[in-house]
Motif scaffolding. Sequence first.
Motif, PDB file in Angstrom:
ATOM      1  N   VAL A  17      -5.701  -0.339   8.902  1.00  0.00           N
ATOM      2  CA  VAL A  17      -4.154   0.073   8.594  1.00  0.00           C
ATOM      3  C   VAL A  17      -4.520   1.643   7.657  1.00  0.00           C
ATOM      4  CG1 VAL A  17      -4.189  -2.190   6.405  1.00  0.00           C
ATOM      5  CG2 VAL A  17      -5.704  -0.072   5.807  1.00  0.00           C
ATOM      6  N   LYS A  18      -2.532   1.804   7.560  1.00  0.00           N
ATOM      7  CA  LYS A  18      -2.376   3.490   7.844  1.00  0.00           C
ATOM      8  C   LYS A  18      -2.546   3.723   6.145  1.00  0.00           C
ATOM      9  CE  LYS A  18      -1.948   2.660  11.981  1.00  0.00           C
ATOM     10  NZ  LYS A  18      -3.170   2.646  12.970  1.00  0.00           N
ATOM     11  N   CYS A  19      -2.861   3.146   5.692  1.00  0.00           N
ATOM     12  CA  CYS A  19      -2.618   3.697   4.098  1.00  0.00           C
ATOM     13  C   CYS A  19      -3.697   3.054   3.197  1.00  0.00           C
ATOM     14  CB  CYS A  19      -1.304   3.434   3.561  1.00  0.00           C
ATOM     15  SG  CYS A  19       0.548   3.430   4.361  1.00  0.00           S
ATOM     16  N   TYR A  28       1.473  -1.440  14.626  1.00  0.00           N
ATOM     17  CA  TYR A  28       1.089   0.455  14.459  1.00  0.00           C
ATOM     18  C   TYR A  28       0.215   0.222  15.476  1.00  0.00           C
ATOM     19  CZ  TYR A  28       4.499  -0.016  10.797  1.00  0.00           C
ATOM     20  OH  TYR A  28       5.991  -0.017   9.968  1.00  0.00           O
ATOM     21  N   LEU A  43       0.752  -1.446   0.117  1.00  0.00           N
ATOM     22  CA  LEU A  43       0.035   0.194   0.062  1.00  0.00           C
ATOM     23  C   LEU A  43       1.237   1.285  -0.036  1.00  0.00           C
ATOM     24  CD1 LEU A  43      -2.904  -0.958   2.294  1.00  0.00           C
ATOM     25  CD2 LEU A  43      -2.909  -1.494   0.257  1.00  0.00           C
TER      26      LEU A  43
HETATM   27 FE1  SF4 Z   1       1.560  -1.157   5.333  1.00  0.00          FE
HETATM   28 FE2  SF4 Z   1       0.736   0.017   6.958  1.00  0.00          FE
HETATM   29 FE3  SF4 Z   1       3.321   0.253   6.136  1.00  0.00          FE
HETATM   30 FE4  SF4 Z   1       1.249   1.774   5.441  1.00  0.00          FE
HETATM   31  S1  SF4 Z   1       2.015   2.048   7.191  1.00  0.00           S
HETATM   32  S2  SF4 Z   1       3.206   0.805   4.382  1.00  0.00           S
HETATM   33  S3  SF4 Z   1      -0.041   0.243   5.280  1.00  0.00           S
HETATM   34  S4  SF4 Z   1       2.601  -1.233   6.856  1.00  0.00           S
END
Ligand code: SF4
Length: 222
Positions: free
Chosen positions: A125-127, A146, A60
């Motif tokens: 998920v952060k993205c 996270y 992502l």
């Molecule tokens: Fe993937 Fe989460 Fe890292 Fe974004 S923050 S690249 S969604 S693991």
Amino acid sequence: MKRVKKLKILKNLYTLKLLGFDYVEDFNIDEKKISLSNNKLPDDLNSLNNIVQNCHLCQLSKTRKRVVFGEGNPNANLLFIGEGPGANEDATGRPFVGRAGELLTKVIENVLFIKREDIYIANIVKCRPPNNRVPNDEEVDACLPYLLKQIEIIKPKLIVTLGATAYKNLTGDITPISKIRGELLEFNGIKLIPTFHPSFLLRNPSAKKFAFLDMKKIKSLM
Ligand code: SF4
Ligand code: URA
């Protein structure tokens, strides 16, 4: 462990070897025990945010514009967890700022009578997953530490998961959201109530009455 899982782990180990790793540290692959403290992430939100902003642990990272770490009161009693950023969140770097976010904010302020900045809002998920698809297992597995660290730092009294993806991936329970919503549960010693995702409520206004019941229950626990 399922054979296909073992093969996936082996494939990843070979990839690491190609990248020049001589060995990897022992890692816990017991799926039932997601420990809150088995990662070496920092114990404060600012340092954690700095790491997450530069994360490329899953694919992502290739398509995101902004990382959406989460926001709110670091000492919040109440933590809302969504699925993942949409287009507006990806553009601004803030969680729940689009149409679903407007509804969520209204509910927080007009039903729970709490200011949005007094709670904390994060995502599985952060993205942003391309075209707002549901994040896949690899993406969730990469990102979940996270969120677990955020929970460990914030120590909320109550977690509210929004929608099926957030509930299933946080707890590992696959009970349908329509069955489990509104139940008072527990996650690692913290009260947890699953409810519908605001995007679902926008598409299915008739479900709003159930979400309202859930909010009343949440209010009674605060
Ligand atoms: Fe993937 Fe989460 Fe890292 Fe974004 S923050 S690249 S969604 S693991
Ligand atoms: N939907 C989510 O699950 N999270 C957001 O941050 C925005 C929309």
